[in-house]
Design a protein around this motif. Structure first.
Motif, mmCIF file in Angstrom:
data_model
loop_
_atom_site.group_PDB
_atom_site.id
_atom_site.type_symbol
_atom_site.label_atom_id
_atom_site.label_comp_id
_atom_site.label_asym_id
_atom_site.label_seq_id
_atom_site.Cartn_x
_atom_site.Cartn_y
_atom_site.Cartn_z
ATOM 1 N N ASP A 136 7.701 -7.258 1.013
ATOM 2 C CA ASP A 136 7.089 -5.786 0.543
ATOM 3 C C ASP A 136 6.750 -5.728 -0.920
ATOM 4 O O ASP A 136 7.251 -5.800 -1.874
ATOM 5 N N THR A 137 5.056 -5.851 -0.936
ATOM 6 C CA THR A 137 4.729 -6.049 -2.435
ATOM 7 C C THR A 137 4.258 -4.606 -2.750
ATOM 8 O O THR A 137 3.436 -3.933 -2.294
ATOM 9 N N ASP A 172 4.795 6.546 -10.102
ATOM 10 C CA ASP A 172 5.414 6.364 -8.925
ATOM 11 C C ASP A 172 7.141 6.795 -9.317
ATOM 12 O O ASP A 172 7.411 6.213 -10.547
ATOM 13 N N GLN A 232 -0.588 -1.900 -7.554
ATOM 14 C CA GLN A 232 -1.553 -0.882 -7.767
ATOM 15 C C GLN A 232 -3.006 -1.756 -8.045
ATOM 16 O O GLN A 232 -3.091 -2.735 -8.520
ATOM 17 N N THR A 233 -3.856 -0.786 -7.835
ATOM 18 C CA THR A 233 -5.451 -1.102 -8.320
ATOM 19 C C THR A 233 -5.527 -1.410 -9.601
ATOM 20 O O THR A 233 -6.051 -2.658 -10.317
ATOM 21 N N GLY A 272 0.933 -1.274 -0.205
ATOM 22 C CA GLY A 272 -0.063 -0.110 -0.036
ATOM 23 C C GLY A 272 0.766 1.299 -0.006
ATOM 24 O O GLY A 272 0.391 2.241 -0.478
ATOM 25 N N ARG A 296 4.793 8.815 -4.851
ATOM 26 C CA ARG A 296 4.230 9.094 -6.101
ATOM 27 C C ARG A 296 4.792 10.354 -6.532
ATOM 28 O O ARG A 296 5.645 11.151 -5.895
HETATM 29 O O1 PRX Z 1 2.119 4.729 -4.581
HETATM 30 C C1 PRX Z 1 1.925 3.430 -4.801
HETATM 31 C C2 PRX Z 1 1.715 2.724 -3.655
HETATM 32 O O2 PRX Z 1 0.324 2.777 -3.518
HETATM 33 C C3 PRX Z 1 -0.114 2.929 -4.855
HETATM 34 C C4 PRX Z 1 -1.359 2.317 -5.461
HETATM 35 O O3 PRX Z 1 -2.595 2.481 -4.675
HETATM 36 P P1 PRX Z 1 -3.620 1.618 -4.721
HETATM 37 O O4 PRX Z 1 -4.083 1.653 -6.240
HETATM 38 O O5 PRX Z 1 -4.738 2.173 -3.982
HETATM 39 O O6 PRX Z 1 -3.398 0.175 -4.341
HETATM 40 C C5 PRX Z 1 -2.993 -0.249 -3.112
HETATM 41 C C6 PRX Z 1 -2.676 -1.815 -2.872
HETATM 42 C C7 PRX Z 1 -1.937 -2.140 -3.991
HETATM 43 C C8 PRX Z 1 1.138 2.868 -5.629
HETATM 44 O O7 PRX Z 1 0.962 3.490 -6.903
HETATM 45 N N1 PRX Z 1 2.039 1.460 -3.097
HETATM 46 C C9 PRX Z 1 1.525 0.401 -3.033
HETATM 47 N N2 PRX Z 1 2.347 -0.745 -2.476
HETATM 48 C C10 PRX Z 1 3.458 0.026 -2.471
HETATM 49 C C11 PRX Z 1 3.352 1.283 -2.690
HETATM 50 N N3 PRX Z 1 4.342 1.926 -2.336
HETATM 51 C C12 PRX Z 1 5.615 1.638 -1.998
HETATM 52 N N4 PRX Z 1 5.749 -0.009 -1.608
HETATM 53 C C13 PRX Z 1 4.624 -0.723 -1.795
HETATM 54 N N5 PRX Z 1 4.901 -1.753 -1.435
#
Ligand code: PRX
Length: 701
Positions: free
Chosen positions: A463-464, A552, A467-468, A439, A567
């Motif tokens: 640590d995954t 990102d 994104q959506t 996240g 971001r």
């Molecule tokens: O900025 C990155 C961050 O969450 C964004 C995606 O958000 P969302 O679509 O709400 O999905 C969240 C769940 C998958 C990405 O563009 N993000 C997500 N995972 C990471 C992360 N930033 C750093 N490390 C992560 N593991």
């Protein structure tokens, strides 16, 4: 967990805090031999071989995986076709087009009849109260889903229709989404923490013909009268000329009236004293779930869908403006979430998996519902919150169900860190084997606490990064193969080809920092923005033709590890130097007094932008000028003088969305004393904003 092995140039290192700040120069943690021994991917070399094959021969690689699933008709033509380059025409991605299947059939019927796992528990449901529990097997889940599919069919739902779902984390939510998948109808799940306004907006955007909701539920101590919110949303839809013709309501808080044993998917009567929740009823529109289910038949032939038919819509906020309806498809999404689940959590038949995310987010779609079920896994489905009835709830659940793989968000880890080790160590956690995060970037301090305290130094952390839009994991360690570096999402998953671009769109080699993009499609990539393909193209493919642009920033270190720097819109330019807010925040939270930090850019007459930091202190620490001096020194030491903040404000709490994301846009306004905040309807607790305005820093410190 093996001892940390020395890598790079960092020298001896003296203690955890120093390691935390070491970033790419830092140490890596080898996968524990006991995990590697039985892992699907037991070494880095094996990972590299598989990854290379997945990129060089994507059709064969994914074709082999597809053979494990049930296809009504095989793929008649090319396995993959796509265009990532806007200058060459329309953006499109097609995996296995022409093949037909059904996702619900694959995650239930196939598991029950082909894999013979009908009696295996699909979900242990743990309610808001620790005593409220139930479990549901694959066979029972299939029966419920068939019943509810018949209910939906009777209400006229057909392939391609859109169904809105607005529910708490109860088994009926899973039943509802899988029933949609069985009929080829698209579910659009709206997180139950969203407002009626947001629900209305989403129903209208994809013109949903039916809504499924719940009477009410508890989130910790808080009662949420969900039906009231659903009613408001439907009223707003009506006002806008879009009457939703049917609303199906699960009796959840009021289920005591129903008696027990009504259906295996229903939790036992709520034990907490239930206030008399007034449910308004709209005759002709509202219908009780349990009444419809009683009349529904047992058999329901799935609707056979094209691999490229849409499976669901899930809305995600754009950096500005209206939420985007991300569309995922049947074949590619199914393959991708099943495969990432298997390898990233190194799934084995006896595992008990727990992803704490709400199904209202993509993490819940992919790793509560579809990924685990496609593998025949047993999972925990949790309705409550980590801090209720006390700070040790998560770890008591881990012990109760002997959870082996645990997946949560850094924000939850940081929240729990504030309360020290005891609420964790009070419980055994001996069953845990792999920990995961998702996240946001996880600061090394939180990573190390998660590893040392929660995982007792023996569990690898995945640590995954994803994104959506990506459907599943993109950058991630594999627990038996990848040496981990705290704060790095490490390497690409199979089928993922990352690149780092500079502002002019040139691919940077070796150690580099820039835009994170992906060069070729993986099966789980979104296919369009619902009703607005142009927005899909401009958001993700316009800036750098030929690449999927994540939005990102990232850094690749000398060992090829990827570090998400936040971001792009959270990048700061201080005196012509790019800085990432995540980097500064990480340095701040490494200080023992700081629990959480958020950094925003602030206009500065000489530097262009300077740093304005909001810090939330750990219990027992007080804010003082000595502390701000210490924090500045720490940042200077960790990153360099360029990153020294001009302002540090005490923030007892930070404004967050209901999903726990810090709203930096709002913080930027607070820093500038600008009360024109725009839309703040997604802030979980608006009183936090007033509090921060009242205590702004007025002068450079
Ligand atoms: O900025 C990155 C961050 O969450 C964004 C995606 O958000 P969302 O679509 O709400 O999905 C969240 C769940 C998958 C990405 O563009 N993000 C997500 N995972 C990471 C992360 N930033 C750093 N490390 C992560 N593991």
């Amino acid at each position: 967990m093996g001892l940390p092995e020395e890598r790079g140039r960092s020298g001896g290192g003296s203690g955890v805090r120093e390691e935390a700040g070491a970033r790419s120069r830092g140490r890596s943690w080898s996968p524990p031999p006991e995990v590697s021994r039985s892992a699907h991917v037991p070494s880095l070399q094996r990972y590299r071989e598989l990854h290379r094959r997945s990129l060089e021969e994507p059709r064969e690689f994914w074709g082999d995986i597809a053979k494990e699933f049930y296809w009504k008709t095989p793929c008649p033509g090319p396995f993959l076709q796509y265009n990532f380059d806007m200058t060459k025409g329309k953006i499109f991605i097609e995996w296995m087009k022409g093949a037909t299947t059904n996702v619900c059939y694959n995650v239930l019927d196939r598991i029950v009849y082909e894999k013979k796992l009908g009696d295996k528990v699909a979900f242990y449901w743990e309610g808001n109260e620790p005593e409220e529990t139930t479990q549901i097997t694959y066979r029972e889940l299939l029966v419920q889903v068939c019943h509810f599919s018949n209910v939906l069919r009777k209400q006229g739902i057909c392939k391609g229709d859109r169904v809105a779902i607005y529910m708490p984390m109860i088994p009926e939510l899973v039943v509802a989404m899988l029933a949609c998948a069985r009929l080829g109808a698209l579910h659009s799940i709206v997180f139950a923490g969203f407002s009626s306004e947001s629900l209305c907006e989403r129903i209208l955007d994809s013109s949903c013909s039916l809504l499924i909701t719940t009477d009410a539920f508890y989130r910790g101590e808080k009662l949420v009268n969900l039906k009231e919110l659903a009613d408001e949303a439907l009223e707003k839809c009506r006002e806008k000329g879009f009457p939703v013709r049917c609303c199906i309501v699960v009796k959840h808080l009021g289920r005591a009236e129903l008696g027990t044993g009504d259906s295996p998917s229903q939790s036992p009567p709520i034990k907490r004293p239930c206030p008399d929740v007034q449910i308004s009823w709209n005759e002709g529109v509202d219908m009780w779930w349990h009444e419809l289910m009683q009349e529904a038949g047992d058999e329901c032939e799935p609707e056979w869908c094209d691999a490229e038919d849409p499976l669901f819509i899930l809305y995600t906020s754009g950096s500005t403006g209206k939420p985007k309806g991300v569309v995922h498809t049947v074949g590619g999404y199914m393959l991708y979430v099943a495969t990432t689940f298997k390898y990233v959590f190194d799934f084995h038949a006896e595992d008990v998996f727990w992803c704490t995310a709400d199904i209202g987010w993509i993490t819940g779609h992919s790793y509560v519902t579809y990924g685990p079920l496609a593998n025949g896994a047993t999972s925990v489905l949790f309705e409550g919150i980590p801090t209720y009835p006390d700070m040790s709830r998560l770890w008591s659940i881990v012990d109760k169900y002997k959870v082996t793989k645990f997946y949560t968000a850094p924000t939850a880890i940081r929240l729990l860190m504030k309360f020290g080790d005891e609420p964790v160590t009070r419980h055994s956690r001996a069953s845990l084997q792999v920990l995961g995060t998702v996240g946001e970037p996880i600061n090394p301090e939180a990573w190390l606490w998660y590893h040392r305290v929660v995982g007792a130094q023996r569990c690898p952390i995945v640590d995954t990064f994803w994104q959506t839009e990506t459907g599943g994991h993109m950058l991630t360690p594999l627990p038996g193969a990848t040496p981990m570096k705290p704060g790095s999402a490490t390497f690409p998953f199979f089928g993922v080809a990352p690149a780092v671009l500079n502002e002019s769109g040139e691919e940077l080699e070796g150690e580099a920092e820039g835009y994170l993009v992906f060069k070729q499609p993986w099966p789980g990539i979104m296919r369009t923005v619902y009703g607005n393909h142009e927005r899909f193209e401009t958001t993700y493919f316009k800036k750098f033709p030929g690449y999927y642009v994540t939005g990102d920033g990232c850094r690749r270190d000398q060992d090829g590890y990827y570090w998400i720097t936040g971001r792009i819109d959270d990048m700061l330019n201080v005196s012509g130097h790019l800085l990432s807010t995540a980097e500064v925040e990480s340095a701040l939270v490494e200080h023992e007094a700081v629990a959480e930090a958020a950094v925003v850019g602030h206009p500065h007459p000489v530097k262009g932008e300077c740093l304005y930091c909001f810090v939330t202190l750990c219990d027992g620490h007080t804010f003082s000028s000595t502390l701000t001096e210490e924090l500045k020194k720490q940042i200077r030491e960790k990153i360099g003088p360029i990153a020294t903040p001009d302002y540090i404000q005490n923030a007892p709490s930070l404004p967050k969305t209901r999903s726990g994301k810090i709203m930096r846009r709002v913080l930027r306004k607070i820093a500038q004393n600008d009360h024109d905040l725009g839309d703040v309807s997604t802030v979980a607790d608006p009183s936090v904003i007033t509090q921060l305005f009242n205590h702004r820093c007025l002068t450079i410190q």
